[in-house]
Design an enzyme around this catalytic site. Structure first.
Site, short mmCIF file in Angstrom:
data_model
loop_
_atom_site.label_atom_id
_atom_site.label_comp_id
_atom_site.label_asym_id
_atom_site.label_seq_id
_atom_site.Cartn_x
_atom_site.Cartn_y
_atom_site.Cartn_z
N ALA A 46 0.85 -1.20 0.00
CA ALA A 46 0.00 0.00 0.00
C ALA A 46 0.88 1.24 0.00
CB ALA A 46 -0.88 0.00 1.24
N GLY A 67 1.38 -5.26 1.00
CA GLY A 67 0.25 -5.53 0.10
C GLY A 67 0.68 -6.13 -1.23
N GLU A 124 0.77 -9.63 -0.48
CA GLU A 124 -0.62 -10.09 -0.27
C GLU A 124 -1.34 -10.28 -1.60
OE1 GLU A 124 -1.09 -6.84 2.64
OE2 GLU A 124 -2.11 -8.30 3.90
N GLU A 130 5.02 -4.90 7.61
CA GLU A 130 4.13 -3.95 8.28
C GLU A 130 4.46 -3.74 9.75
OE1 GLU A 130 3.17 -6.39 6.26
OE2 GLU A 130 1.60 -5.71 4.88
#
Ligand code: COA
Length: 264
Positions: A70, A115, A118, A138
């Site tokens: 992100a 992300g 992910e 993270e």
């Protein structure tokens, strides 16, 4: 979709039954914004509806990254409520990759972090270049994965490794990712595109109806009881038997030739 329709944050193109989605923010190592997620979602919908596309490859623009996750520049303005929305939005788009009826390959050409990893976890296959680094960093920012990492990573590498990756947040190199089953293949950088295409071509030449049913039943196996899963498998097996591709597959076998599946 035109052969090279341009979005602002991704590049989308079709080539030999393969649909390419290139995450295209190389100046930010392909960090993902809400706009990028919306475009990714639209591109997936278009490829799902396009009968000419039999396999999808997602990769990153530039030499350095698949995606670093992100875009953190938007994080400072998040409230608990908008953070839940941002997490849900990312989860929704990434889950679309898992639900799409065609095989999806993550061609990891550099960093796949947060992300970015992910997103790759929701793909059916992960092929990494030898210099790639993967991780869920993270925790180092004081947060946790929000786009499916805590759920998909343990399903792929097991709970113990997932805890190590998520709770320590360290990056691992491609060979280690291969060793723990996080990626399917590691490829030399100069052969990367060629090998990814060869892998995709095999899938693109496969029987679309059977591939769709196999993907559905396989994904369900991580979420349901053995009894339900076996029932779904039997029904999917029956459905596949009704396809013309079965006739082509069996005829080609006896005629000792390569089958030409039409996806009917
Ligand atoms: N969101 C937004 N921008 C990001 C970003 C992210 N997740 N990750 C990197 N960038 C930006 C950097 O700010 C930098 O921009 P700048 O050139 O305007 O300063 C650019 O991408 C290049 O990154 P940089 O950190 O300078 O490269 P590096 O080679 O020193 O380090 C990484 C590369 C991937 C190790 C490092 O950028 C990093 O750790 N990124 C964060 C990854 C992360 O925590 N992801 C999870 C987010 S929840």
């Amino acid at each position: 979709m035109s052969e090279a329709r341009r979005f602002e944050n991704i590049i989308v193109r079709k080539e030999d039954k393969i649909g390419w989605i290139v995450l295209n923010r190389p100046h930010r190592l392909n960090a993902m914004t809400i706009e990028l997620l919306n475009e990714l979602s639209a591109a997936l919908d278009e490829f799902e509806a396009d009968g000419d596309v039999r396999c999808i490859i997602i990769t990153g623009a530039g030499e350095r990254a698949f995606s670093v996750g992100a875009d953190v520049t938007s994080f400072s303005s998040l409230t608990p409520i908008t953070a839940v929305e941002a997490s849900s939005k990312g989860q929704e788009v990434i889950s679309k990759i898992e639900k799409i009826s065609k095989p999806v390959i993550a061609a990891i050409n550099g960093y796949a972090l947060g992300g970015g990893l992910e997103l790759a976890l929701a793909c059916d296959f992960r092929i990494a270049s030898e210099t790639s680094q993967l991780g869920q960093p993270e925790i180092k920012l004081g947060i946790i994965p929000g786009w499916g990492g805590t759920q998909r990573l343990p399903r792929i590498v097991g709970l113990a490794k997932a805890k190590e990756l998520i709770m320590l947040g360290d990056r691992i190199v491609a060979d280690e990712a291969l060793r723990i089953g996080l990626v399917h293949k590691v490829v030399q950088i100069d052969k990367f595109e060629e090998e990814v295409k060869a892998f995709a071509r095999k899938l693109a030449e496969g029987p679309p109806v059977a591939l769709k049913c196999a993907k559905y039943a396989l994904n369900l196996s991580t979420q349901t009881s053995l009894e339900t899963g076996l029932r779904v498998e039997a029904e999917a097996f029956g459905m596949v038997m009704a396809s013309k591709d079965v006739i082509e597959g069996i005829t080609a076998f006896f005629e000792k030739r390569k089958p030409e599946f039409k996806g009917e």
